[in-house]
Write a protein that holds these residues in place. Structure first.
Motif, short mmCIF file in Angstrom:
data_model
loop_
_atom_site.label_atom_id
_atom_site.label_comp_id
_atom_site.label_asym_id
_atom_site.label_seq_id
_atom_site.Cartn_x
_atom_site.Cartn_y
_atom_site.Cartn_z
N ALA A 103 39.67 36.98 45.07
CA ALA A 103 40.03 36.51 43.73
C ALA A 103 40.71 35.15 43.79
N ALA A 104 41.58 34.94 44.78
CA ALA A 104 42.33 33.69 44.89
C ALA A 104 41.42 32.49 45.12
N GLU A 105 40.25 32.72 45.71
CA GLU A 105 39.32 31.62 45.99
C GLU A 105 38.20 31.55 44.95
N SER A 106 38.31 32.36 43.91
CA SER A 106 37.30 32.35 42.85
C SER A 106 37.72 31.41 41.72
N SER A 107 36.83 31.17 40.79
CA SER A 107 37.14 30.31 39.65
C SER A 107 38.03 31.02 38.64
N SER A 108 38.22 32.32 38.81
CA SER A 108 39.05 33.11 37.88
C SER A 108 40.42 33.43 38.45
N ALA A 109 40.81 32.74 39.51
CA ALA A 109 42.03 33.09 40.24
C ALA A 109 43.26 33.20 39.35
N LEU A 110 43.58 32.16 38.63
CA LEU A 110 44.80 32.18 37.82
C LEU A 110 44.72 33.15 36.66
N GLN A 111 43.58 33.22 36.00
CA GLN A 111 43.42 34.16 34.89
C GLN A 111 43.70 35.58 35.35
N LEU A 112 43.11 35.95 36.46
CA LEU A 112 43.26 37.32 36.95
C LEU A 112 44.66 37.56 37.50
N ALA A 113 45.21 36.61 38.23
CA ALA A 113 46.55 36.78 38.78
C ALA A 113 47.56 37.00 37.66
N ARG A 114 47.48 36.19 36.62
CA ARG A 114 48.41 36.31 35.50
C ARG A 114 48.28 37.65 34.79
N GLU A 115 47.07 38.11 34.64
CA GLU A 115 46.82 39.39 33.97
C GLU A 115 47.27 40.56 34.84
N TRP A 116 46.85 40.53 36.09
CA TRP A 116 47.10 41.66 36.98
C TRP A 116 48.58 41.86 37.30
N LEU A 117 49.32 40.79 37.56
CA LEU A 117 50.69 40.98 38.03
C LEU A 117 51.61 41.59 36.97
N GLN A 118 51.17 41.58 35.72
CA GLN A 118 51.96 42.21 34.66
C GLN A 118 51.44 43.61 34.31
N SER A 119 50.50 44.12 35.10
CA SER A 119 49.88 45.40 34.80
C SER A 119 50.84 46.58 35.01
N PRO A 120 50.73 47.61 34.17
CA PRO A 120 51.53 48.82 34.37
C PRO A 120 51.02 49.66 35.54
N ASP A 121 49.81 49.36 36.00
CA ASP A 121 49.24 50.04 37.16
C ASP A 121 49.78 49.39 38.43
N GLU A 122 50.43 50.17 39.28
CA GLU A 122 51.09 49.61 40.46
C GLU A 122 50.16 48.82 41.37
N ILE A 124 47.20 47.48 40.69
CA ILE A 124 46.69 46.28 40.04
C ILE A 124 47.76 45.19 40.05
N ALA A 125 49.01 45.59 39.82
CA ALA A 125 50.11 44.62 39.84
C ALA A 125 50.26 43.99 41.23
N THR A 126 50.13 44.80 42.29
CA THR A 126 50.23 44.24 43.64
C THR A 126 49.09 43.26 43.89
N CYS A 127 47.94 43.57 43.33
CA CYS A 127 46.79 42.68 43.46
C CYS A 127 47.08 41.34 42.79
N GLY A 128 47.77 41.39 41.65
CA GLY A 128 48.11 40.17 40.93
C GLY A 128 49.08 39.28 41.69
N TRP A 129 50.16 39.87 42.19
CA TRP A 129 51.13 39.09 42.96
C TRP A 129 50.50 38.52 44.23
N SER A 130 49.66 39.31 44.88
CA SER A 130 49.00 38.83 46.10
C SER A 130 47.99 37.74 45.79
N THR A 131 47.28 37.88 44.68
CA THR A 131 46.30 36.86 44.30
C THR A 131 47.00 35.53 44.04
N TYR A 132 48.10 35.57 43.29
CA TYR A 132 48.81 34.32 42.99
C TYR A 132 49.39 33.71 44.27
N ALA A 133 49.94 34.55 45.13
CA ALA A 133 50.49 34.04 46.39
C ALA A 133 49.40 33.38 47.23
#
Length: 235
Positions: A103-122, A124-133
């Motif tokens: 995801a981090a190397e895709s064209s949707s990196a920031l969109q997905l990171a922002r969405e995922w890291l705020q997820s109530p699903d644990e 998915i949230a870890t995926c978001g923080w890792s994607t942004y990092a």
């Protein structure tokens, strides 16, 4: 290779010892227990066949899913495909490494990171923080939203110790990543790292340890490597 040939190869490369290790860390059947180093030997046979790569991920077999992440061209992945991958990822090795790296190397990196890291699903949230990092680690500083990253550091500072188990781990990694790879926010990340101190994460019956962010950032600084970007975050 065909799908069946790849799966046969994975079965041959698997070991009971590695399988038991993965199961202790949260993996589930089906899996063969293939070391990442051995998975990389198959990438050259898979990466040119996008349909095969997607089929491997859809198999639900951890080894095949990880191989798919190593083989896919991130630039070809649509946002919806990455959403589907995140939903199918059922343990942290897949969310924090496979999906986050692609995801981090895709064209949707920031969109997905922002969405995922705020997820109530644990997970998915870890995926978001890792994607942004991961995104920070490969993106030139001048292309980063430094204000947003500073806000996320503040979110970590004020909430990390009350967060969900694996989210605490990935938040801690986020602070380390900012300190190590984003020179303009080195001082801010160092301050947050010092303030949050030791982060406690239940790693189950494993020998895994949570790195102390302040020590890790200091080590990178002492090596003179602060701000040096990675070429890829897929590994």
């Amino acid at each position: 290779m065909t799908f069946e040939e790849v799966m046969n190869n994975l079965e041959e490369l698997g070991s009971e010892q590695t399988k038991k290790t993965f199961l202790r860390h949260g993996a589930q059947e089906p899996l063969f227990g293939v070391k990442v180093g051995d998975l990389k030997k198959l990438v050259k046979f898979v990466k040119k066949d996008r349909a095969l790569t997607l089929a491997l991920y859809d198999s639900g077999n951890t080894d095949a899913m990880y191989l798919a992440g190593l083989s896919i061209d991130p630039k070809t992945m649509t946002k919806q495909e990455l959403q589907n991958w995140a939903k199918q990822a059922y343990w942290y090795m897949l969310t924090e490494y496979t999906v986050a790296g692609v995801a981090a190397e895709s064209s949707s990196a920031l969109q997905l990171a922002r969405e995922w890291l705020q997820s109530p699903d644990e997970l998915i949230a870890t995926c978001g923080w890792s994607t942004y990092a991961n995104y920070i680690s490969i993106t030139p500083d001048e292309k980063l939203d430094l204000h947003e990253i500073a806000q996320l550091l503040e979110q970590v500072r004020t909430t990390i110790h009350a967060e969900r188990n694996r989210v605490r781990y990935t938040m801690n990694t986020f602070v380390i990543t900012v300190g190590a790879y984003c020179l303009p926010l080195f001082e801010a990340a160092t301050e947050v790292a010092n303030e949050i101190g030791k982060v406690h994460v239940d790693v189950g019956q494993t020998a895994c340890k949570v790195p102390l962010a302040s020590e890790y950032i200091h080590k990178v600084e002492s090596m003179g490597r602060v701000g040096k970007k990675k070429k890829t975050c897929i590994c």
